[in-house]
Write a protein that holds these residues in place. Structure first.
Motif, PDB file in Angstrom:
ATOM      1  N   VAL A 122      54.567  12.264  25.975  1.00 10.83           N
ATOM      2  CA  VAL A 122      53.501  13.258  25.856  1.00 10.83           C
ATOM      3  C   VAL A 122      52.600  12.940  24.667  1.00 10.83           C
ATOM      4  CG1 VAL A 122      53.011  15.698  25.551  1.00 10.83           C
ATOM      5  CG2 VAL A 122      55.007  14.997  26.853  1.00 10.83           C
ATOM      6  N   VAL A 123      53.236  12.585  23.542  1.00 14.20           N
ATOM      7  CA  VAL A 123      52.473  12.263  22.332  1.00 14.20           C
ATOM      8  C   VAL A 123      51.612  11.032  22.573  1.00 14.20           C
ATOM      9  CG1 VAL A 123      52.642  11.636  19.909  1.00 14.20           C
ATOM     10  CG2 VAL A 123      54.240  13.300  20.882  1.00 14.20           C
ATOM     11  N   PHE A 129      44.855   9.072  25.521  1.00 13.20           N
ATOM     12  CA  PHE A 129      43.824   9.715  26.337  1.00 13.20           C
ATOM     13  C   PHE A 129      42.581  10.009  25.518  1.00 13.20           C
ATOM     14  CE2 PHE A 129      41.918  13.793  27.736  1.00 13.20           C
ATOM     15  CZ  PHE A 129      41.337  13.336  28.896  1.00 13.20           C
ATOM     16  N   PHE A 130      42.764  10.593  24.327  1.00 13.24           N
ATOM     17  CA  PHE A 130      41.584  10.927  23.538  1.00 13.24           C
ATOM     18  C   PHE A 130      40.873   9.683  23.060  1.00 13.24           C
ATOM     19  CE2 PHE A 130      43.964  14.998  23.163  1.00 13.24           C
ATOM     20  CZ  PHE A 130      43.060  15.696  23.959  1.00 13.24           C
ATOM     21  N   ASN A 169      38.178  11.046  35.029  1.00 23.06           N
ATOM     22  CA  ASN A 169      39.391  11.844  34.863  1.00 23.06           C
ATOM     23  C   ASN A 169      40.598  11.117  35.449  1.00 23.06           C
ATOM     24  OD1 ASN A 169      41.311  13.889  36.247  1.00 23.06           O
ATOM     25  ND2 ASN A 169      40.350  15.092  34.628  1.00 23.06           N
ATOM     26  N   PHE A 170      40.416  10.614  36.697  1.00 27.65           N
ATOM     27  CA  PHE A 170      41.500   9.918  37.385  1.00 27.65           C
ATOM     28  C   PHE A 170      41.883   8.632  36.655  1.00 27.65           C
ATOM     29  CE2 PHE A 170      42.649   6.613  40.511  1.00 27.65           C
ATOM     30  CZ  PHE A 170      43.841   7.142  40.965  1.00 27.65           C
ATOM     31  N   LEU A 174      45.392   7.438  35.067  1.00 23.11           N
ATOM     32  CA  LEU A 174      46.006   6.223  35.589  1.00 23.11           C
ATOM     33  C   LEU A 174      46.330   5.252  34.466  1.00 23.11           C
ATOM     34  CD1 LEU A 174      46.789   4.387  37.946  1.00 23.11           C
ATOM     35  CD2 LEU A 174      44.409   3.649  38.063  1.00 23.11           C
ATOM     36  N   LEU A 175      45.359   5.027  33.565  1.00 23.58           N
ATOM     37  CA  LEU A 175      45.580   4.070  32.476  1.00 23.58           C
ATOM     38  C   LEU A 175      46.716   4.529  31.564  1.00 23.58           C
ATOM     39  CD1 LEU A 175      42.009   2.863  31.459  1.00 23.58           C
ATOM     40  CD2 LEU A 175      43.841   1.582  32.580  1.00 23.58           C
ATOM     41  N   CYS A 176      46.726   5.819  31.235  1.00 24.35           N
ATOM     42  CA  CYS A 176      47.808   6.350  30.403  1.00 24.35           C
ATOM     43  C   CYS A 176      49.161   6.060  31.039  1.00 24.35           C
ATOM     44  CB  CYS A 176      47.671   7.865  30.245  1.00 24.35           C
ATOM     45  SG  CYS A 176      46.374   8.370  29.125  1.00 24.35           S
ATOM     46  N   LEU A 177      49.247   6.406  32.314  1.00 20.52           N
ATOM     47  CA  LEU A 177      50.510   6.260  33.025  1.00 20.52           C
ATOM     48  C   LEU A 177      50.926   4.788  33.103  1.00 20.52           C
ATOM     49  CD1 LEU A 177      52.470   8.144  34.486  1.00 20.52           C
ATOM     50  CD2 LEU A 177      51.262   7.624  36.608  1.00 20.52           C
ATOM     51  N   ALA A 178      49.967   3.915  33.455  1.00 23.17           N
ATOM     52  CA  ALA A 178      50.276   2.494  33.624  1.00 23.17           C
ATOM     53  C   ALA A 178      50.685   1.866  32.293  1.00 23.17           C
ATOM     54  CB  ALA A 178      49.082   1.765  34.220  1.00 23.17           C
ATOM     55  N   MET A 179      49.963   2.215  31.224  1.00 21.52           N
ATOM     56  CA  MET A 179      50.299   1.683  29.900  1.00 21.52           C
ATOM     57  C   MET A 179      51.708   2.094  29.511  1.00 21.52           C
ATOM     58  SD  MET A 179      48.099  -0.139  28.203  1.00 21.52           S
ATOM     59  CE  MET A 179      48.326   0.149  26.447  1.00 21.52           C
ATOM     60  N   PHE A 180      52.009   3.350  29.798  1.00 25.16           N
ATOM     61  CA  PHE A 180      53.295   3.904  29.423  1.00 25.16           C
ATOM     62  C   PHE A 180      54.429   3.270  30.220  1.00 25.16           C
ATOM     63  CE2 PHE A 180      56.512   7.202  30.124  1.00 25.16           C
ATOM     64  CZ  PHE A 180      56.978   7.292  28.826  1.00 25.16           C
ATOM     65  N   GLU A 181      54.282   3.260  31.555  1.00 24.07           N
ATOM     66  CA  GLU A 181      55.351   2.713  32.398  1.00 24.07           C
ATOM     67  C   GLU A 181      55.439   1.193  32.265  1.00 24.07           C
ATOM     68  OE1 GLU A 181      57.526   4.526  34.047  1.00 24.07           O
ATOM     69  OE2 GLU A 181      56.517   6.411  33.551  1.00 24.07           O
ATOM     70  N   GLY A 182      54.281   0.565  31.984  1.00 31.45           N
ATOM     71  CA  GLY A 182      54.255  -0.896  31.847  1.00 31.45           C
ATOM     72  C   GLY A 182      55.248  -1.395  30.808  1.00 31.45           C
TER      73      GLY A 182
END
Lengths: 301, 250
Positions: A122-123, A129-130, A169-170, A174-182
């Motif tokens: 989350v952090v 994101f920002f 927005n999408f 997507l980038l947040c999620l991909a960076m994180f899961e990557g």
């Protein structure tokens, strides 16, 4: 003794008393919970109000429209598919860098993995994101795209990326999620590459393959087969983790569910329904990956 | 028989290698001419494998020079693939690619390195598979073959690159006894056809039959170089005498 005699039959598997007691206990617990919710809590179930947000019927024309929750599910699906693709690309590149002799590449990939693994998702997503939504997207002019331009206003684009007005927005989600899961895929890929015996690298080099061919023709195909089970688990985790991006207002299933629960005040119905949707989605992927694994195992024989 | 006056195909001069502080190879000098068969032997840990692995730069040397077919080989060279196509290598543990059929194992090198078309590469592969007596297994996967068959495929895979010299790194050490003869037969046929070979092995029968010279190594140095009869019957150094007595003593 007769060598051709048939082997003894294995004993039949029967449910024992213990099994019946266990089943009974679980059933009793479920019934008791239902009773508590129904009679003690005096909860007034109103599924129809929530189901209206799945499919809405226009009273005048009698036509059906998909509503918020389906649109949320579509976005979650898009996030899952694109996120899987992006996370795989990131994971393969970074995972390979983790095993490189080149120190710079090793440092970059190591920093990436450690940074993400040691910050709560989350952090990380708030920070990232920002950063992208206030710096990167305005810089590449993504905020000013014309949604009516021919590139965006066609059904293919809509199918792939959703509403063009929500594109930035999408993409942010997507980038947040991909960076994180990557980062997690990176570690799985690294383990897979390292599990390929050293002799495979040597044999591939010895017949004169270039480094990129050694990796692409010999190492990665073998590594991929070894890591298919943990990779499948990670991709299902990715779908579930996609709920986190609702916190940065990406309009996926969890975000929509929050809206619906607030509007209808039907909290139980909303979340049970949404839980069921996630379950079906994730379980379908699990079945798909299990099938892929069997295919991979078959081709090895 | 041998044209010793020609330029050597493989030439190693003053080559040294360290693993950290440990001196693995010290002042190695060896010339191998076209068509020559050299058997390298010595106790385990004596640097035999390391030496031949330096020739195609699977291991990097730190001092001295190695040249293959007139071109100097160095750890930081570009296009090491150009050298490796001239140098075939057969490993102790075969190292076939388990995710590819036998045929694909053989066609990969020629197609990727030499730019041969798939059809031509397949012809080439079938030709060499027939030579190692394994053509009928072309569509199988490596784990379906016995160790001896896998090693013969590995030899064929190297030959597909049409190398000028073949390196063998203890090719029979990982095989069951009944599999060894088949692999040695293939190697002997190869030798009779005039292939230049550098073979690390403990198969002394093979050395006597095929080798032009035997190189004896111990503790990272070349101790003795002699013709096989000379080496086996009349070893000069104490260490070679000890090694041979241990090898043949039971």
């Amino acid at each position: 003794m007769d060598r051709n005699a048939p082997p003894p039959k294995p004993p039949k598997k029967r449910l024992t008393l213990v099994d019946y007691i266990l089943f009974g206990s679980v059933a009793a617990l479920v019934i008791f919970s239902g009773y508590r919710v129904n009679d003690v809590l005096v909860y007034n179930w109103e599924w129809s109000r929530v189901l209206n947000f799945v499919v809405r019927v226009d009273d005048e024309t009698g036509q059906y429209f998909t509503n918020l929750l389906v649109r949320g599910l579509e976005t979650t699906l898009r996030l899952a598919v694109w996120g899987t693709i992006l996370a795989t690309i990131i994971g393969v590149v970074m995972g390979y860098w983790r095993t490189c002799e080149n120190l710079t590449l090793r440092i970059i990939s190591r920093c990436y993995v450690e940074l993400i693994r040691n910050i709560p998702p989350v952090v990380f997503i708030f920070i990232f994101f920002f950063f992208i939504s206030s710096q990167i997207f305005p810089a590449i002019g993504l905020d000013d795209v014309d949604p009516d331009a021919a590139v965006f206003a066609n059904p293919v684009f809509h199918f792939l990326f959703g509403d063009p007005r929500l594109l930035s927005n999408f993409l942010a989600g997507l980038l947040c999620l991909a960076m994180f899961e990557g980062a997690y895929v990176t570690e799985i890929v690294r383990a897979g590459i390292q599990a390929v015996p050293k002799g495979q690298w040597e044999a591939a080099r010895a017949i004169g393959l270039s480094p990129i061919r050694v990796l692409g023709d010999i190492i990665l195909p073998q590594a991929l087969r070894k890591i298919l089970p943990p990779l499948a688990g990670q991709f299902i985790t990715l779908i579930k983790d996609s709920a986190i991006v609702s916190l940065i207002s990406i309009q996926e299933l969890t975000f929509m569910a929050t809206e619906v629960a607030a509007t209808t005040t039907k909290v139980f119905e909303t979340w049970i329904l949404v839980g069921g949707m996630y379950f079906i989605l994730c379980y379908s992927f699990a079945v798909l990956f299990a099938w892929l694994e069997r295919q991979a195992a078959r081709s090895r024989r | 028989m041998l044209d010793i006056t020609s330029k050597p195909l493989v030439e190693i001069t003053g080559m040294c290698k360290w693993y950290g502080e440990f001196s693995a190879l010290h002042d190695i000098n060896l010339s191998v001419h076209e068509g020559e068969k050299v058997v390298v032997c010595g106790p385990s840990g004596s640097g035999k494998s390391t030496m031949i692995r330096c020739i195609n730069q699977l291991e990097a040397h730190q001092k001295g020079t190695i040249s293959v077919n007139g071109a100097e080989v160095s750890p930081d060279m570009k296009n090491i693939e150009q050298i490796r196509r001239e140098v075939g290598m057969v490993f102790q543990s075969f190292n076939l690619f388990p995710h590819m059929t036998i045929l694909d194992n053989l066609t990969l090198g020629p197609m990727r390195n030499r730019g041969v078309s798939r059809a031509d590469a397949t012809d080439l592969a079938m030709h060499y598979l027939e030579r190692v007596h394994i053509a009928q297994q072309a569509e199988k996967y490596p784990p379906q073959l016995s160790g001896g068959q896998q090693q013969r495929v590995a030899i064929a895979r190297s030959l597909c690159m049409k190398p000028k010299v073949m390196l063998f790194d203890e090719p029979t050490s990982a095989l069951d006894p009944e599999m060894i003869a088949g692999v040695l037969d293939v190697m002997i046929e190869l030798a009779e056809e005039g292939m230049t070979m550098i073979v690390v092995t403990h198969e002394m029968g093979f050395a006597r039959k095929v080798a032009d010279r035997v190189v004896f190594m111990d503790e990272g140095e070349i101790i003795e170089v002699a013709e096989p009869e000379e080496f086996f019957n009349n070893p000069q150094s104490d260490r070679a005498q000890l090694f041979l007595s241990q090898l043949l003593g039971h």
